[in-house]
Design a protein around this motif. Sequence first.
Motif, PDB file in Angstrom:
ATOM      1  N   ARG A  31       0.891  -1.469  -0.846  1.00  0.00           N
ATOM      2  CA  ARG A  31      -0.241  -0.314  -0.040  1.00  0.00           C
ATOM      3  C   ARG A  31       0.956   1.588   0.275  1.00  0.00           C
ATOM      4  N   LEU A  32       1.896   1.226   0.522  1.00  0.00           N
ATOM      5  CA  LEU A  32       2.395   2.546   0.423  1.00  0.00           C
ATOM      6  C   LEU A  32       4.130   2.791  -0.834  1.00  0.00           C
ATOM      7  N   GLY A  33       3.832   1.510  -1.571  1.00  0.00           N
ATOM      8  CA  GLY A  33       4.006   1.846  -2.606  1.00  0.00           C
ATOM      9  C   GLY A  33       5.739   1.166  -2.550  1.00  0.00           C
ATOM     10  N   ARG A  34       6.338   0.386  -1.454  1.00  0.00           N
ATOM     11  CA  ARG A  34       7.618   0.386  -0.906  1.00  0.00           C
ATOM     12  C   ARG A  34       8.367  -0.924  -1.151  1.00  0.00           C
ATOM     13  N   ALA A  35       8.920  -1.419  -1.025  1.00  0.00           N
ATOM     14  CA  ALA A  35       9.374  -3.142  -1.190  1.00  0.00           C
ATOM     15  C   ALA A  35       9.848  -3.293   1.143  1.00  0.00           C
ATOM     16  N   PRO A  36       8.815  -4.079   0.870  1.00  0.00           N
ATOM     17  CA  PRO A  36       9.720  -4.426   2.278  1.00  0.00           C
ATOM     18  C   PRO A  36      11.127  -4.345   2.932  1.00  0.00           C
ATOM     19  N   ALA A  37      11.507  -4.145   3.939  1.00  0.00           N
ATOM     20  CA  ALA A  37      12.929  -4.463   4.032  1.00  0.00           C
ATOM     21  C   ALA A  37      13.128  -5.672   4.586  1.00  0.00           C
ATOM     22  N   PRO A  38      14.326  -6.310   4.235  1.00  0.00           N
ATOM     23  CA  PRO A  38      14.107  -8.005   4.530  1.00  0.00           C
ATOM     24  C   PRO A  38      14.093  -8.379   6.174  1.00  0.00           C
ATOM     25  N   TRP A  39      14.405  -7.820   7.165  1.00  0.00           N
ATOM     26  CA  TRP A  39      14.340  -8.013   8.324  1.00  0.00           C
ATOM     27  C   TRP A  39      12.693  -7.742   8.528  1.00  0.00           C
ATOM     28  N   SER A  40      11.983  -7.364   8.492  1.00  0.00           N
ATOM     29  CA  SER A  40      10.164  -6.529   8.656  1.00  0.00           C
ATOM     30  C   SER A  40       9.764  -8.420   8.613  1.00  0.00           C
ATOM     31  N   LEU A  41      10.265  -9.313   7.449  1.00  0.00           N
ATOM     32  CA  LEU A  41       9.524 -10.736   7.410  1.00  0.00           C
ATOM     33  C   LEU A  41       9.881 -11.441   8.851  1.00  0.00           C
ATOM     34  N   GLY A  42       9.889 -11.888   9.706  1.00  0.00           N
ATOM     35  CA  GLY A  42      10.543 -12.488  10.830  1.00  0.00           C
ATOM     36  C   GLY A  42       9.840 -13.944  10.733  1.00  0.00           C
ATOM     37  N   TYR A  43      10.947 -14.868  11.812  1.00  0.00           N
ATOM     38  CA  TYR A  43      10.731 -15.952  11.546  1.00  0.00           C
ATOM     39  C   TYR A  43      10.830 -16.640  12.984  1.00  0.00           C
ATOM     40  N   LEU A  44      11.021 -17.587  13.851  1.00  0.00           N
ATOM     41  CA  LEU A  44      12.092 -17.825  14.470  1.00  0.00           C
ATOM     42  C   LEU A  44      11.331 -19.710  14.235  1.00  0.00           C
ATOM     43  N   ARG A  45      12.564 -20.243  14.608  1.00  0.00           N
ATOM     44  CA  ARG A  45      12.683 -21.553  14.710  1.00  0.00           C
ATOM     45  C   ARG A  45      11.734 -22.323  15.370  1.00  0.00           C
ATOM     46  N   PRO A  46      11.305 -23.528  15.945  1.00  0.00           N
ATOM     47  CA  PRO A  46      10.516 -23.801  17.123  1.00  0.00           C
ATOM     48  C   PRO A  46      11.512 -23.412  18.259  1.00  0.00           C
ATOM     49  N   VAL A  47      12.526 -24.697  18.145  1.00  0.00           N
ATOM     50  CA  VAL A  47      13.339 -24.731  19.788  1.00  0.00           C
ATOM     51  C   VAL A  47      13.599 -23.174  19.611  1.00  0.00           C
ATOM     52  N   GLN A  48      13.579 -21.737  19.312  1.00  0.00           N
ATOM     53  CA  GLN A  48      13.507 -20.405  19.964  1.00  0.00           C
ATOM     54  C   GLN A  48      11.910 -20.230  20.063  1.00  0.00           C
ATOM     55  N   VAL A  49      10.933 -20.530  20.146  1.00  0.00           N
ATOM     56  CA  VAL A  49       9.468 -20.539  20.281  1.00  0.00           C
ATOM     57  C   VAL A  49       9.955 -21.071  21.772  1.00  0.00           C
ATOM     58  N   GLU A  50       9.858 -22.378  21.637  1.00  0.00           N
ATOM     59  CA  GLU A  50      10.207 -23.440  23.576  1.00  0.00           C
ATOM     60  C   GLU A  50      10.819 -22.690  24.132  1.00  0.00           C
ATOM     61  N   ALA A  51      12.336 -22.067  24.092  1.00  0.00           N
ATOM     62  CA  ALA A  51      13.128 -20.990  24.625  1.00  0.00           C
ATOM     63  C   ALA A  51      12.589 -20.305  25.572  1.00  0.00           C
ATOM     64  N   LEU A  52      12.145 -18.948  24.323  1.00  0.00           N
ATOM     65  CA  LEU A  52      11.261 -18.105  24.209  1.00  0.00           C
ATOM     66  C   LEU A  52      10.670 -18.256  25.850  1.00  0.00           C
ATOM     67  N   LEU A  53       9.120 -18.829  24.906  1.00  0.00           N
ATOM     68  CA  LEU A  53       8.321 -19.077  26.192  1.00  0.00           C
ATOM     69  C   LEU A  53       8.810 -19.934  27.617  1.00  0.00           C
ATOM     70  N   ARG A  54       9.385 -21.094  27.496  1.00  0.00           N
ATOM     71  CA  ARG A  54      10.236 -21.129  28.958  1.00  0.00           C
ATOM     72  C   ARG A  54      10.887 -19.830  30.034  1.00  0.00           C
ATOM     73  N   ALA A  55      11.490 -18.767  28.914  1.00  0.00           N
ATOM     74  CA  ALA A  55      11.767 -17.775  29.520  1.00  0.00           C
ATOM     75  C   ALA A  55      10.790 -17.063  30.016  1.00  0.00           C
ATOM     76  N   VAL A  56       9.867 -16.705  29.363  1.00  0.00           N
ATOM     77  CA  VAL A  56       8.892 -15.883  29.768  1.00  0.00           C
ATOM     78  C   VAL A  56       7.802 -16.324  31.214  1.00  0.00           C
ATOM     79  N   ARG A  57       8.235 -18.017  31.096  1.00  0.00           N
ATOM     80  CA  ARG A  57       6.915 -18.255  31.751  1.00  0.00           C
ATOM     81  C   ARG A  57       7.441 -19.361  32.809  1.00  0.00           C
ATOM     82  N   ALA A  58       8.819 -18.618  33.879  1.00  0.00           N
ATOM     83  CA  ALA A  58       9.421 -19.004  34.610  1.00  0.00           C
ATOM     84  C   ALA A  58       8.707 -18.096  35.387  1.00  0.00           C
TER      85      ALA A  58
END
Length: 83
Positions: A18-45
């Motif tokens: 809509r802005l007529g711009r190409a997205p910055a490569p880092w604006s599309l994120g991704y977390l591997r399942p192992v990263q999701v699990e580690a993050l959730l363990r940390a915040v659920r402590a």
Amino acid sequence: VMGVFGILDRMVLTLYHRLGRAPAPWSLGYLRPVQVEALLRAVRAPGVKTYCEVGFNGGHSAATVLIGTRAVRVRSMDLAAYG
């Protein structure tokens, strides 16, 4: 959680289109399942009440925390220098 990542990416792509711009490569994120699990363990402590991040990008880490627990408040700071 992983299904939400696709939704976030589509929202970012729609905004950039809509802005007529190409997205910055880092604006599309991704977390591997192992990263999701580690993050959730940390915040659920025991005793964790706040999750703080610098650099929101596509919001994938924040979404993981918000979906993964109701007991933690998310604080995110970003300069929004890329749109």
